[in-house]
Design an enzyme around this catalytic site. Structure first.
Site, PDB file in Angstrom:
ATOM      1  N   ASP A 123      30.091  -2.567   0.718  1.00  0.00           N
ATOM      2  CA  ASP A 123      29.726  -3.932   1.107  1.00  0.00           C
ATOM      3  C   ASP A 123      30.582  -4.905   0.301  1.00  0.00           C
ATOM      4  O   ASP A 123      30.659  -4.799  -0.920  1.00  0.00           O
ATOM      5  CB  ASP A 123      28.244  -4.180   0.816  1.00  0.00           C
ATOM      6  CG  ASP A 123      27.838  -5.610   1.167  1.00  0.00           C
ATOM      7  OD1 ASP A 123      27.868  -5.952   2.360  1.00  0.00           O
ATOM      8  OD2 ASP A 123      27.517  -6.382   0.239  1.00  0.00           O
TER       9      ASP A 123
ATOM     10  N   GLU B 219      33.021  -2.640   6.578  1.00  0.00           N
ATOM     11  CA  GLU B 219      32.672  -3.561   7.646  1.00  0.00           C
ATOM     12  C   GLU B 219      33.941  -3.942   8.404  1.00  0.00           C
ATOM     13  O   GLU B 219      34.988  -4.150   7.796  1.00  0.00           O
ATOM     14  CB  GLU B 219      32.065  -4.837   7.073  1.00  0.00           C
ATOM     15  CG  GLU B 219      30.665  -4.662   6.576  1.00  0.00           C
ATOM     16  CD  GLU B 219      30.147  -5.955   5.986  1.00  0.00           C
ATOM     17  OE1 GLU B 219      29.310  -6.606   6.619  1.00  0.00           O
ATOM     18  OE2 GLU B 219      30.624  -6.322   4.907  1.00  0.00           O
TER      19      GLU B 219
ATOM     20  N   ASP C 281      22.846  -5.913  -2.014  1.00  0.00           N
ATOM     21  CA  ASP C 281      24.190  -5.413  -1.681  1.00  0.00           C
ATOM     22  C   ASP C 281      24.192  -3.893  -1.519  1.00  0.00           C
ATOM     23  O   ASP C 281      24.905  -3.342  -0.672  1.00  0.00           O
ATOM     24  CB  ASP C 281      25.197  -5.820  -2.764  1.00  0.00           C
ATOM     25  CG  ASP C 281      25.392  -7.336  -2.827  1.00  0.00           C
ATOM     26  OD1 ASP C 281      25.017  -8.007  -1.842  1.00  0.00           O
ATOM     27  OD2 ASP C 281      25.917  -7.834  -3.843  1.00  0.00           O
TER      28      ASP C 281
END
Ligand SMILES: [Zn+2]
Length: 379
Positions: A193, A275, A358
């Site tokens: 992340d 991501e 997170d």
């Protein structure tokens, strides 16, 4: 896979003067070629050579240097055309686009100059190069590089290198063509992340803090505020220098973090799930200021660094849909804004699972990585 290696040149004052004169001369010549290209509309290298080669030779430029200058101009026009086509300079008729289209491409006096193996040769063991200049060929120009960089240059350097002058320092940027390493079948995935407070957090719970980087940014922001009021030349110079130092610091931080993440994945035999930040830009959920910062080059760069270091190590990388990774419970899958009582905390309103926000997001990214990999490698 293409990689670049940047080495710092250590020219003597005389050598530096010759290099500087060379950049100046080549870029003046490039300006001349560019004006010809603009007025005649001829921008392809082969045709441009017919129009300008003789004039460049007459100016005293060597045959190879003349060809490089023409190629540099042709490349610049090709890049410009591609950018225009892609709409990067606005739609047809946009003021910015009209401004760019209305004049020839300009070359700064110190713009980078490409060199091929005939004009530049490397003595890697001695850490010197021999390089063509307008003042004749310079021999034994020293450079510094790490042992790792030297090994990379020895094994994989291909084609042209760029001579670059930046803030009074000289660099050669060489291109290396590295063979792809076969990807090892991953034994699970580590989710990563990306954030502001923690630059990168892994699903294993490792947090790479952005503390020192954020401190530098904060200091520079304050300095900027004070100096911008002044508007003097020296204030502007100082600002520019600070911005570059900050950028270098960010690049270095990203390298260190990317390396740690990839090394850990290599050690554990896992793949890496990231991501898909390209996707974020197209989404509409950009209200939070943190999301806006996600666009910044630094995040894309960290993603890119992790990506290429992983490819180089044969570690599998997968890019997952970033939607709701921060609001979804990584234990039961429940999505709820109220799962986030504050910036740092995650507490599921459905099952009660609690974790650092997170880490929870990284766990979601990891399980999406596992699922996506299973789908894309089903056959
Ligand atoms: Zn839950």
């Amino acid at each position: 896979m293409k990689l670049v290696v940047q080495v710092k040149l250590l020219p003597t004052p005389e050598q530096a003067a010759a290099l500087e004169a060379t950049l100046r001369d080549c870029n003046q010549a490039a300006g001349l070629v560019s004006r010809t290209a603009f007025t005649t509309g001829v921008t392809r290298e082969y045709d441009l050579r017919k129009h300008t080669y003789a004039a460049l030779k007459e100016r005293g430029l060597g045959a190879q240097a003349a060809q490089h200058v023409i190629k540099k101009v042709a490349d610049a026009y090709r890049t410009l055309k591609a950018n225009l086509r892609a709409g990067n300079l606005g739609a047809p008729g946009a003021p910015r686009r009209i401004r760019v289209e209305g004049k020839p491409i300009v070359f700064r006096p110190h713009a980078a100059q490409p060199y091929d193996d005939r004009c530049l040769s490397w003595q890697l063991d001695a850490r010197t190069v021999s390089i063509w200049t307008v003042a004749g060929r310079l021999r034994r120009v020293a450079f510094t590089c790490s042992d790792q960089q030297r090994a990379m240059l020895a094994a994989h350097r291909r084609g042209e290198s760029d001579l670059v002058l930046r803030d009074g320092r000289w660099f050669l940027i060489a291109t290396c063509e590295v063979p792809d390493v076969p990807v090892t079948a991953p034994d699970g995935f580590t989710g990563v992340d990306l954030g502001i407070v923690n630059i990168a957090t892994t699903s294993g719970g490792v947090r790479h803090s952005g503390k020192s980087l954020n401190a530098v940014r904060q200091r520079n922001r304050e300095l900027r505020r004070r100096l911008q009021a002044k508007k003097t030349k020296s204030a502007k110079r100082l600002l520019k220098k600070r911005r570059r130092t900050e950028a270098r610091f960010a690049v270095n931080t990203n390298h260190v973090i990317a390396k740690a993440i990839v090394t850990e994945a290599e050690r554990t035999g896992r793949g890496i799930a990231l991501e898909d930040l390209q996707g974020i830009r197209e989404r509409v959920r950009l209200r939070k200021p943190q999301r806006v910062t996600l666009h910044s080059w630094s995040f894309h760069q960290l993603g890119a660094f992790i990506g290429y270091k992983a490819r180089r190590a044969g570690v599998a990388v997968i890019y997952v849909d970033p939607a709701y990774t921060s609001q979804q419970c990584s234990a039961c899958g429940h999505v709820d804004r109220a799962n986030r009582p504050d910036q740092a905390g995650f507490s599921c309103t459905s099952c009660g699972f609690a974790e650092h926000a997170d880490v929870n997001a990284a766990r979601n990214i990891a399980s999406r990585g596992v699922a996506d990999w299973a789908v894309s490698h089903a056959a």
